[in-house]
Scaffold this motif. Structure first.
Motif, short mmCIF file in Angstrom:
data_model
loop_
_atom_site.label_atom_id
_atom_site.label_comp_id
_atom_site.label_asym_id
_atom_site.label_seq_id
_atom_site.Cartn_x
_atom_site.Cartn_y
_atom_site.Cartn_z
N VAL A 1 1.02 -1.17 -0.08
CA VAL A 1 0.11 -0.02 0.01
C VAL A 1 1.03 1.15 0.15
O VAL A 1 1.77 1.38 0.88
CB VAL A 1 -1.04 -0.06 1.32
CG1 VAL A 1 -1.64 1.23 1.24
CG2 VAL A 1 -1.71 -1.27 1.11
N VAL A 2 0.72 2.09 -0.92
CA VAL A 2 1.39 3.27 -1.08
C VAL A 2 0.23 4.56 -0.84
O VAL A 2 -0.59 4.52 -1.56
CB VAL A 2 1.95 3.69 -2.46
CG1 VAL A 2 2.85 4.82 -2.56
CG2 VAL A 2 2.97 2.35 -2.80
N ARG A 3 0.76 5.33 0.31
CA ARG A 3 -0.18 6.48 0.68
C ARG A 3 0.43 7.56 0.29
O ARG A 3 1.52 8.05 0.83
CB ARG A 3 -0.52 6.13 2.16
CG ARG A 3 -1.67 7.07 2.52
CD ARG A 3 -2.05 6.57 3.93
NE ARG A 3 -2.92 7.67 4.45
CZ ARG A 3 -3.02 7.85 5.97
NH1 ARG A 3 -2.60 7.04 6.77
NH2 ARG A 3 -3.76 8.76 6.26
N GLU A 4 -0.48 8.64 -0.13
CA GLU A 4 0.19 10.07 -0.48
C GLU A 4 -0.31 10.77 0.73
O GLU A 4 -1.36 10.75 1.36
CB GLU A 4 -0.50 10.58 -1.47
CG GLU A 4 -0.49 12.07 -1.95
CD GLU A 4 -1.09 12.99 -1.17
OE1 GLU A 4 -0.38 14.08 -0.90
OE2 GLU A 4 -2.11 12.80 -0.75
N LEU A 5 0.70 11.56 1.21
CA LEU A 5 0.53 12.50 2.37
C LEU A 5 1.18 13.86 2.34
O LEU A 5 1.48 14.37 3.07
CB LEU A 5 1.17 11.78 3.73
CG LEU A 5 0.84 10.43 4.18
CD1 LEU A 5 1.42 9.63 5.14
CD2 LEU A 5 -0.85 10.46 4.60
N ILE A 6 1.37 14.17 0.97
CA ILE A 6 2.14 15.58 0.97
C ILE A 6 1.06 16.63 0.22
O ILE A 6 1.33 17.77 0.06
CB ILE A 6 3.22 15.54 0.09
CG1 ILE A 6 2.88 14.99 -1.26
CG2 ILE A 6 4.10 14.65 0.71
CD1 ILE A 6 4.02 14.93 -2.14
N GLY A 7 -0.42 16.44 -0.01
CA GLY A 7 -1.11 17.42 -0.79
C GLY A 7 -2.72 16.80 -0.22
O GLY A 7 -3.01 16.38 0.66
N GLY A 8 -3.34 17.26 -1.37
CA GLY A 8 -4.78 16.84 -1.44
C GLY A 8 -5.70 17.33 -0.06
O GLY A 8 -5.58 18.55 0.28
N ILE A 9 -6.04 16.45 0.59
CA ILE A 9 -6.98 16.73 1.44
C ILE A 9 -6.49 17.46 2.89
O ILE A 9 -7.04 18.34 3.68
CB ILE A 9 -8.01 15.58 2.24
CG1 ILE A 9 -9.14 15.94 2.77
CG2 ILE A 9 -6.96 14.58 2.95
CD1 ILE A 9 -10.23 16.32 2.13
N ILE B 1 2.13 8.54 -8.76
CA ILE B 1 1.72 7.35 -9.70
C ILE B 1 3.27 6.88 -9.98
O ILE B 1 3.58 5.63 -10.00
CB ILE B 1 0.95 7.51 -10.93
CG1 ILE B 1 -0.43 7.75 -10.29
CG2 ILE B 1 0.91 6.43 -11.92
CD1 ILE B 1 -1.29 8.35 -11.47
N GLN B 2 4.25 7.64 -10.41
CA GLN B 2 5.63 7.19 -10.66
C GLN B 2 6.26 6.46 -9.59
O GLN B 2 6.79 5.32 -9.82
CB GLN B 2 6.27 8.32 -11.39
CG GLN B 2 6.07 8.54 -12.79
CD GLN B 2 6.40 9.91 -13.42
OE1 GLN B 2 7.22 10.62 -12.63
NE2 GLN B 2 6.45 10.11 -14.66
N LEU B 3 6.07 7.11 -8.41
CA LEU B 3 6.70 6.75 -7.57
C LEU B 3 6.33 5.36 -6.84
O LEU B 3 6.92 4.23 -6.66
CB LEU B 3 6.54 7.36 -6.13
CG LEU B 3 7.32 7.30 -4.79
CD1 LEU B 3 8.90 7.49 -4.85
CD2 LEU B 3 6.77 8.24 -3.82
N ALA B 4 4.91 5.12 -6.94
CA ALA B 4 4.43 3.96 -6.51
C ALA B 4 4.77 2.61 -7.51
O ALA B 4 5.04 1.49 -7.03
CB ALA B 4 2.77 4.07 -6.41
#
Length: 71
Positions: free
Chosen positions: A25-33, A66-69
């Motif tokens: 599981v790769v989770r984004e924590l640098i933007g968005g919500i 996406i590229q990182l994941a």
């Protein structure tokens, strides 16, 4: 005990379901919500109290993640 064996035993899934599963599981924590605006509290058309938060991503953020994941 192998790391895979420990992971299967730690799963909330039944052992026979979790065995052989290879998942990351790769989770984004640098933007968005986390940084979206507007956000706050208010009242909807029915008079109910609500909370809201906006999820905003730029194309470069999505492409980077996406590229990182996939790498």
């Amino acid at each position: 005990m192998s790391p895979a064996k420990k992971s299967v035993d730690a799963s909330t899934l039944k052992k026979e379901v979790a065995e052989g599963v290879d998942l990351m599981v790769v989770r984004e924590l640098i933007g968005g919500i986390y940084f979206g605006k507007p956000r706050g509290f208010g009242t909807n058309e029915n008079g109910d109290e609500i909370g809201f938060n906006t999820e905003v991503y730029a194309t470069y953020e999505v492409v980077f993640f996406i590229q990182l994941a996939f790498n």
